[in-house]
Write a protein that holds these residues in place. Sequence first.
Motif, PDB file in Angstrom:
ATOM      1  N   HIS A  50      33.333  23.916  62.017  1.00 20.21           N
ATOM      2  CA  HIS A  50      31.871  23.898  61.920  1.00 20.21           C
ATOM      3  C   HIS A  50      31.315  25.208  62.461  1.00 20.21           C
ATOM      4  CE1 HIS A  50      31.609  19.197  61.917  1.00 20.21           C
ATOM      5  NE2 HIS A  50      32.084  19.697  60.800  1.00 20.21           N
ATOM      6  N   ASN A  51      30.624  25.948  61.620  1.00 17.79           N
ATOM      7  CA  ASN A  51      29.951  27.161  62.072  1.00 17.79           C
ATOM      8  C   ASN A  51      28.520  26.794  62.451  1.00 17.79           C
ATOM      9  OD1 ASN A  51      32.180  28.943  61.672  1.00 17.79           O
ATOM     10  ND2 ASN A  51      31.851  28.707  59.469  1.00 17.79           N
ATOM     11  N   VAL A  52      28.242  26.930  63.738  1.00 17.56           N
ATOM     12  CA  VAL A  52      27.011  26.399  64.309  1.00 17.56           C
ATOM     13  C   VAL A  52      26.008  27.531  64.536  1.00 17.56           C
ATOM     14  CG1 VAL A  52      26.077  25.050  66.251  1.00 17.56           C
ATOM     15  CG2 VAL A  52      28.423  24.654  65.465  1.00 17.56           C
ATOM     16  N   LYS A  53      24.729  27.236  64.308  1.00 16.54           N
ATOM     17  CA  LYS A  53      23.690  28.224  64.638  1.00 16.54           C
ATOM     18  C   LYS A  53      23.781  28.490  66.135  1.00 16.54           C
ATOM     19  CE  LYS A  53      20.543  26.472  61.069  1.00 16.54           C
ATOM     20  NZ  LYS A  53      19.387  25.583  60.841  1.00 16.54           N
ATOM     21  N   PRO A  54      23.834  29.764  66.542  1.00 24.25           N
ATOM     22  CA  PRO A  54      24.057  30.078  67.965  1.00 24.25           C
ATOM     23  C   PRO A  54      23.099  29.353  68.905  1.00 24.25           C
ATOM     24  CG  PRO A  54      24.117  32.078  66.645  1.00 24.25           C
ATOM     25  CD  PRO A  54      23.733  30.976  65.718  1.00 24.25           C
ATOM     26  N   GLU A  55      21.850  29.238  68.497  1.00 26.50           N
ATOM     27  CA  GLU A  55      20.866  28.609  69.402  1.00 26.50           C
ATOM     28  C   GLU A  55      21.046  27.092  69.491  1.00 26.50           C
ATOM     29  OE1 GLU A  55      18.812  28.917  65.322  1.00 26.50           O
ATOM     30  OE2 GLU A  55      20.272  30.054  66.512  1.00 26.50           O
ATOM     31  N   ALA A  59      23.268  21.859  72.061  1.00 23.06           N
ATOM     32  CA  ALA A  59      22.832  20.559  71.539  1.00 23.06           C
ATOM     33  C   ALA A  59      23.910  19.944  70.648  1.00 23.06           C
ATOM     34  CB  ALA A  59      21.536  20.725  70.754  1.00 23.06           C
ATOM     35  N   TYR A  60      24.569  20.795  69.865  1.00 23.05           N
ATOM     36  CA  TYR A  60      25.649  20.340  68.974  1.00 23.05           C
ATOM     37  C   TYR A  60      26.784  19.726  69.796  1.00 23.05           C
ATOM     38  CZ  TYR A  60      29.792  20.563  66.017  1.00 23.05           C
ATOM     39  OH  TYR A  60      30.944  20.239  65.350  1.00 23.05           O
ATOM     40  N   ASN A  61      27.199  20.442  70.857  1.00 26.99           N
ATOM     41  CA  ASN A  61      28.304  19.963  71.704  1.00 26.99           C
ATOM     42  C   ASN A  61      27.964  18.624  72.333  1.00 26.99           C
ATOM     43  OD1 ASN A  61      29.871  22.154  71.108  1.00 26.99           O
ATOM     44  ND2 ASN A  61      29.570  23.202  73.052  1.00 26.99           N
ATOM     45  N   LYS A  62      26.744  18.503  72.818  1.00 23.74           N
ATOM     46  CA  LYS A  62      26.313  17.283  73.499  1.00 23.74           C
ATOM     47  C   LYS A  62      26.317  16.099  72.526  1.00 23.74           C
ATOM     48  CE  LYS A  62      22.600  15.849  76.656  1.00 23.74           C
ATOM     49  NZ  LYS A  62      22.043  14.702  75.920  1.00 23.74           N
ATOM     50  N   GLU A  91      36.600  33.603  65.339  1.00 29.46           N
ATOM     51  CA  GLU A  91      35.281  33.271  64.780  1.00 29.46           C
ATOM     52  C   GLU A  91      34.374  32.817  65.911  1.00 29.46           C
ATOM     53  OE1 GLU A  91      34.191  32.197  61.353  1.00 29.46           O
ATOM     54  OE2 GLU A  91      36.026  32.537  60.215  1.00 29.46           O
ATOM     55  N   GLN A  92      33.188  33.380  65.989  1.00 29.75           N
ATOM     56  CA  GLN A  92      32.261  33.011  67.056  1.00 29.75           C
ATOM     57  C   GLN A  92      31.369  31.844  66.621  1.00 29.75           C
ATOM     58  OE1 GLN A  92      31.884  35.159  70.356  1.00 29.75           O
ATOM     59  NE2 GLN A  92      33.916  34.762  69.558  1.00 29.75           N
ATOM     60  N   ASP A  93      30.756  31.180  67.608  1.00 26.45           N
ATOM     61  CA  ASP A  93      29.809  30.085  67.340  1.00 26.45           C
ATOM     62  C   ASP A  93      30.421  29.058  66.390  1.00 26.45           C
ATOM     63  OD1 ASP A  93      27.756  31.415  68.867  1.00 26.45           O
ATOM     64  OD2 ASP A  93      27.511  32.761  67.156  1.00 26.45           O
ATOM     65  N   GLN A  94      31.631  28.663  66.724  1.00 27.62           N
ATOM     66  CA  GLN A  94      32.339  27.725  65.854  1.00 27.62           C
ATOM     67  C   GLN A  94      32.898  26.576  66.678  1.00 27.62           C
ATOM     68  OE1 GLN A  94      36.262  28.736  64.007  1.00 27.62           O
ATOM     69  NE2 GLN A  94      35.115  28.630  62.098  1.00 27.62           N
ATOM     70  N   ALA A  95      32.846  25.385  66.111  1.00 23.70           N
ATOM     71  CA  ALA A  95      33.498  24.225  66.722  1.00 23.70           C
ATOM     72  C   ALA A  95      34.659  23.828  65.815  1.00 23.70           C
ATOM     73  CB  ALA A  95      32.517  23.081  66.868  1.00 23.70           C
ATOM     74  N   VAL A  96      35.763  23.422  66.435  1.00 19.98           N
ATOM     75  CA  VAL A  96      36.943  22.974  65.689  1.00 19.98           C
ATOM     76  C   VAL A  96      37.298  21.576  66.188  1.00 19.98           C
ATOM     77  CG1 VAL A  96      39.374  23.440  65.152  1.00 19.98           C
ATOM     78  CG2 VAL A  96      37.778  25.357  65.481  1.00 19.98           C
ATOM     79  N   HIS A  97      37.450  20.634  65.272  1.00 17.78           N
ATOM     80  CA  HIS A  97      37.811  19.256  65.639  1.00 17.78           C
ATOM     81  C   HIS A  97      39.087  18.869  64.900  1.00 17.78           C
ATOM     82  CE1 HIS A  97      33.756  18.766  67.302  1.00 17.78           C
ATOM     83  NE2 HIS A  97      33.285  19.218  66.159  1.00 17.78           N
ATOM     84  N   LEU A  98      40.004  18.229  65.618  1.00 17.59           N
ATOM     85  CA  LEU A  98      41.234  17.728  65.001  1.00 17.59           C
ATOM     86  C   LEU A  98      41.248  16.210  65.136  1.00 17.59           C
ATOM     87  CD1 LEU A  98      44.003  18.475  63.701  1.00 17.59           C
ATOM     88  CD2 LEU A  98      44.942  18.548  66.013  1.00 17.59           C
ATOM     89  N   TRP A  99      41.298  15.515  64.001  1.00 22.38           N
ATOM     90  CA  TRP A  99      41.284  14.047  63.959  1.00 22.38           C
ATOM     91  C   TRP A  99      42.630  13.523  63.497  1.00 22.38           C
ATOM     92  CZ3 TRP A  99      36.728  10.995  64.642  1.00 22.38           C
ATOM     93  CH2 TRP A  99      35.543  11.727  64.781  1.00 22.38           C
ATOM     94  N   ARG A 100      42.981  12.339  63.987  1.00 21.53           N
ATOM     95  CA  ARG A 100      44.197  11.680  63.502  1.00 21.53           C
ATOM     96  C   ARG A 100      43.819  10.330  62.892  1.00 21.53           C
ATOM     97  NH1 ARG A 100      48.713  12.093  67.432  1.00 21.53           N
ATOM     98  NH2 ARG A 100      47.554  10.696  68.786  1.00 21.53           N
ATOM     99  N   MET A 131      21.911  21.831  62.359  1.00 23.42           N
ATOM    100  CA  MET A 131      22.464  22.768  63.342  1.00 23.42           C
ATOM    101  C   MET A 131      23.548  23.664  62.754  1.00 23.42           C
ATOM    102  SD  MET A 131      23.011  20.141  66.498  1.00 23.42           S
ATOM    103  CE  MET A 131      21.649  19.214  67.223  1.00 23.42           C
ATOM    104  N   LEU A 132      24.016  23.332  61.563  1.00 20.90           N
ATOM    105  CA  LEU A 132      25.178  24.042  61.011  1.00 20.90           C
ATOM    106  C   LEU A 132      24.785  25.118  60.012  1.00 20.90           C
ATOM    107  CD1 LEU A 132      27.706  21.107  60.404  1.00 20.90           C
ATOM    108  CD2 LEU A 132      27.456  22.575  62.412  1.00 20.90           C
ATOM    109  N   ILE A 133      25.572  26.179  60.009  1.00 28.00           N
ATOM    110  CA  ILE A 133      25.423  27.225  58.989  1.00 28.00           C
ATOM    111  C   ILE A 133      26.345  26.880  57.815  1.00 28.00           C
ATOM    112  CG2 ILE A 133      25.801  29.674  58.491  1.00 28.00           C
ATOM    113  CD1 ILE A 133      25.287  30.130  61.557  1.00 28.00           C
ATOM    114  N   SER A 134      27.576  26.473  58.156  1.00 28.18           N
ATOM    115  CA  SER A 134      28.544  26.079  57.123  1.00 28.18           C
ATOM    116  C   SER A 134      29.636  25.255  57.780  1.00 28.18           C
ATOM    117  CB  SER A 134      29.157  27.312  56.458  1.00 28.18           C
ATOM    118  OG  SER A 134      29.939  28.013  57.399  1.00 28.18           O
TER     119      SER A 134
END
Length: 257
Positions: A50-55, A59-62, A91-100, A131-134
């Motif tokens: 998830h590429n998140v808007k920096p600002e 809020a995204y993490n929470k 990559e900056q301003d990015q969240a990575v999630h791994l699901w099983r 909140m996401l760019i892409s």
Amino acid sequence: SNNNYRGFANTSDEGWLRSMFAHKVDARKDAHSNLLSKKETSNLYKIQFHNVKPECMEAYNKMSDEVQRELHRDADYPCEVIGSWNTWYGEQDQAVHLWRYSGGYPALTECLRKLNSNMAYLAFRKERSKMLISRHNQLLLEFSFWNEPVPRSGPNIYELRTYQLVPGTMIEWGNNWARAIKYRQENNEAVGGFFTQIGELYVVHHLWAYKDLQSRQETRNTAWLKEGWDVNVHYTMPLIQKMESRIMIPMEHSPLQ
């Protein structure tokens, strides 16, 4: 005709014919997924970028934290978050999630069906989309010779190394790494190894954990002192079209800390 050819191949010339084609790799009799993935488990993994808007990062993490905690509490969903991170380098301003998904594709389908009728989750998705760019995701299987990812206490930094392989070389990659993984277990740094099933194909993800960047450097240097590690690098390098490294910091709720 084919029959003539078959007759010819069955004569005493068979040895000559075989030697002519001897340099060819044996044809595969099975799919990558059957040859390379764990037999005893039918786990399917999904990785999300998830590429998140920096600002919006905070809020995204929470929000992700709250939603994932809810999902984990609800035994009704056959899915769990293995790890969630924010990228630090790469990559900056990015969240990575791994699901099983325990139970493979049926579990994935069941999970999606339930989530799509969960009003709270749909509201979360709508809020998150602002909140996401892409974003993009891939469905993965785990290599049979890697340890299965289990929760760890921290603090650690994680490195996700991503390799885009030359199509057709996945088996060769697997064979080399099955031998080489033992050189990389000393500091318990190997977390998980996966290859894509859906999304970009011929992509491999190796996930490593280190105490910090200094310890990462020392651990990687130690591998070079072991006889056999250089051979693995020598044989796997030509299989790679493109590679990328992300250094990631676990999010607050991530089982991998």
